[in-house]
Design an enzyme around this catalytic site. Structure first.
Site, short mmCIF file in Angstrom:
data_model
loop_
_atom_site.label_atom_id
_atom_site.label_comp_id
_atom_site.label_asym_id
_atom_site.label_seq_id
_atom_site.Cartn_x
_atom_site.Cartn_y
_atom_site.Cartn_z
CE1 TYR A 1 13.72 6.40 91.30
CE2 TYR A 1 14.60 7.60 93.17
CZ TYR A 1 13.95 6.51 92.65
OH TYR A 1 13.52 5.51 93.50
CG HIS B 1 16.24 0.77 91.25
ND1 HIS B 1 16.33 2.03 90.72
CD2 HIS B 1 15.03 0.74 91.86
CE1 HIS B 1 15.23 2.71 90.99
NE2 HIS B 1 14.43 1.95 91.68
CG PHE C 1 -5.24 6.15 97.09
CD1 PHE C 1 -6.37 6.40 96.32
CD2 PHE C 1 -5.35 5.29 98.18
CE1 PHE C 1 -7.58 5.79 96.63
CE2 PHE C 1 -6.55 4.68 98.50
CZ PHE C 1 -7.66 4.93 97.72
N1 LIG Z 1 13.01 1.38 94.93
C1 LIG Z 1 12.05 1.58 94.07
O1 LIG Z 1 11.85 0.79 93.13
C2 LIG Z 1 11.17 2.78 94.21
C3 LIG Z 1 9.99 2.90 93.46
C4 LIG Z 1 9.19 4.04 93.65
C5 LIG Z 1 9.60 5.01 94.56
N2 LIG Z 1 10.78 4.86 95.25
C6 LIG Z 1 11.25 5.87 96.22
O2 LIG Z 1 10.27 6.03 97.22
C7 LIG Z 1 9.94 7.41 97.35
C8 LIG Z 1 8.52 7.52 97.85
O3 LIG Z 1 7.63 7.08 96.87
P1 LIG Z 1 6.77 8.08 96.10
O4 LIG Z 1 7.29 9.46 96.29
O5 LIG Z 1 6.68 7.61 94.69
O6 LIG Z 1 5.33 7.85 96.76
P2 LIG Z 1 4.61 8.41 98.06
O7 LIG Z 1 5.59 8.86 99.07
O8 LIG Z 1 3.60 7.40 98.45
O9 LIG Z 1 3.79 9.65 97.47
C9 LIG Z 1 4.40 10.81 97.02
C10 LIG Z 1 3.33 11.69 96.43
O10 LIG Z 1 2.45 12.13 97.48
C11 LIG Z 1 2.44 13.54 97.53
N3 LIG Z 1 2.48 13.92 98.93
C12 LIG Z 1 3.50 13.78 99.80
N4 LIG Z 1 3.16 14.20 101.02
C13 LIG Z 1 1.87 14.61 100.92
C14 LIG Z 1 0.95 15.16 101.85
N5 LIG Z 1 1.29 15.33 103.11
N6 LIG Z 1 -0.29 15.49 101.41
C15 LIG Z 1 -0.65 15.30 100.13
N7 LIG Z 1 0.17 14.77 99.20
C16 LIG Z 1 1.43 14.43 99.59
C17 LIG Z 1 3.69 14.02 96.81
O11 LIG Z 1 3.44 15.28 96.26
P3 LIG Z 1 4.55 16.45 96.12
O12 LIG Z 1 5.71 15.87 95.38
O13 LIG Z 1 3.79 17.47 95.37
O14 LIG Z 1 4.95 16.89 97.50
C18 LIG Z 1 3.85 12.93 95.75
O15 LIG Z 1 3.00 13.19 94.65
C19 LIG Z 1 10.26 8.00 95.98
O16 LIG Z 1 10.42 9.38 96.01
C20 LIG Z 1 11.53 7.24 95.64
O17 LIG Z 1 12.62 7.85 96.29
C21 LIG Z 1 11.53 3.76 95.10
#
Ligand SMILES: NC(=O)c1ccc[n+]([C@@H]2O[C@H](COP(=O)([O-])OP(=O)(O)OC[C@H]3O[C@@H](n4cnc5c(N)ncnc54)[C@H](OP(=O)(O)O)[C@@H]3O)[C@@H](O)[C@H]2O)c1
Length: 321
Positions: A52, A118, A203
């Site tokens: 990251y 990962h 989304f």
């Molecule tokens: N192991 C893997 O391969 C892998 C892959 C992808 C992700 N991850 C991990 O999983 C975590 C979560 O996934 P993700 O962050 O990509 O996806 P997510 O949690 O589905 O979505 C995050 C997005 O939603 C927005 N958001 C969060 N809360 C919100 C709310 N209450 N209202 C409106 N928008 C909101 C955030 O905006 P803001 O940032 O502006 O708050 C960000 O753009 C990552 O941070 C990472 O640590 C792991």
């Protein structure tokens, strides 16, 4: 927020963890506030990775959380390396210790609480990689180990070498493929399933209605075919059920999507990514949202497997070369 154990270990986490892949800048006031507030409210699992921001996330976590180390559950991952030609997977046993030492250096910490492989590479026996990770546990550099983006078969093989505390894969109303094999396997083995992308990358919060809602430099979301304009025309209609339940409950759609994860018949620990305090607070409140059986049923049927159009971000194991 209530606290819970991860897998069969003594490692503690809030009911939600904090996805940290956008937490890269120790001079960004919002990100610093989110990190401290997350600990204050008990959402204390920080999900980082070496890839990251190419090390920046670990530097951020080290800088901000060093003084609160005992209050935080620090997570990192190895095995994915960004190069100018694209992402390269390296999970060879001799790389594992090198990657962990580099992460510990950036984190300025003497151990990582939960360390994930990962990506999976079917050219490298999982037994060898997990064997090397077990060596890190023995050396005190890592407390517990986990796997990301994996399969039921690999989880079983890995678990025979060393207990796997957590498996992390994409899971949300929109992405339910893991319900068939991976979630039942985790349940059987007492492994916590950590759900990434629980908001399907904003989304489900209603923030992605057309392709151009995604910033030009957001390659990760832009390459997902579920977010083409054609597929969004269809997928956005699915949000009606989510909005209906949100209105009934008096919560936001994002909160309902997160609460749904906690109402699964599996041990699911979602890690929504939030780099803004208002999102963090909204998401944390979802831990107290109760859904009735009929609301869960409505969500389950409206977002059944195959109902959404287009593919997500699932990172399949690298196949034999
Ligand atoms: N192991 C893997 O391969 C892998 C892959 C992808 C992700 N991850 C991990 O999983 C975590 C979560 O996934 P993700 O962050 O990509 O996806 P997510 O949690 O589905 O979505 C995050 C997005 O939603 C927005 N958001 C969060 N809360 C919100 C709310 N209450 N209202 C409106 N928008 C909101 C955030 O905006 P803001 O940032 O502006 O708050 C960000 O753009 C990552 O941070 C990472 O640590 C792991």
């Amino acid at each position: 927020m209530k606290s819970r154990k991860i897998g069969k270990t003594e490692l503690l986490s809030g009911l939600f963890g904090l996805g940290c892949n956008k937490m890269l800048d120790p001079n960004n006031a919002d990100m610093v506030a989110v990190a401290h507030e997350a600990i204050d409210i008990g959402m204390n699992q920080f999900d980082g990775a070496d890839v990251y921001g190419e090390g920046k996330c670990e530097i951020f976590l080290g800088t901000i959380l060093k003084s609160r180390r005992d209050e935080a559950t620090i997570v990192s991952k190895f095995g994915m390396i960004r190069t100018p030609q694209g992402a390269v997977v390296n999970v060879k046993p001799d790389y594992v210790k090198q990657a962990c030492d580099a992460s510990l250096g950036r984190l300025q910490m003497d151990h990582i609480d939960l360390y994930y492989q990962h990506r999976m590479d079917l050219n490298v026996p999982i037994e060898d990689t997990v064997g090397a990770m077990a060596g890190l546990v023995k050396a005190g550099k890592v407390k517990e180990i986990g796997l990301c983006n994996t399969t039921s078969d690999l989880i079983r093989r890995a678990h025979k070498v060393h207990p796997i505390a957590a498996v992390q894969m994409e899971y949300s109303l929109m992405e339910r493929g893991v319900e068939k094999d991976v979630l039942p396997t985790c349940k059987e083995l007492g492994i916590t399933f950590v759900a990434y992308g629980p908001l399907t990358y904003a989304f489900l919060a209603g923030e992605v209605k057309k392709h151009d809602d995604l910033p030009q430099n957001d390659a990760f979301r832009r390459r997902q075919s579920r977010f083409t304009d054609e597929n969004l025309d269809h997928n956005v209609k699915m949000l009606a059920a989510l909005n209906q339940v949100a209105t009934e409950v008096g919560a936001t759609p994002a909160q309902i999507a997160l609460a749904w994860c906690l109402h699964r018949p599996f041990d699911v620990l979602p890690i929504p990514g939030s780099s803004k305090p208002k999102h963090l607070e909204e998401n944390a409140e979802a831990a107290d949202v109760h859904l009735t059986e009929s609301q869960v049923k409505l969500l389950d049927s409206s977002f059944s497997v195959g109902a959404a159009k287009g593919d997500g971000a699932m990172m399949a194991p690298v196949s034999p070369r």
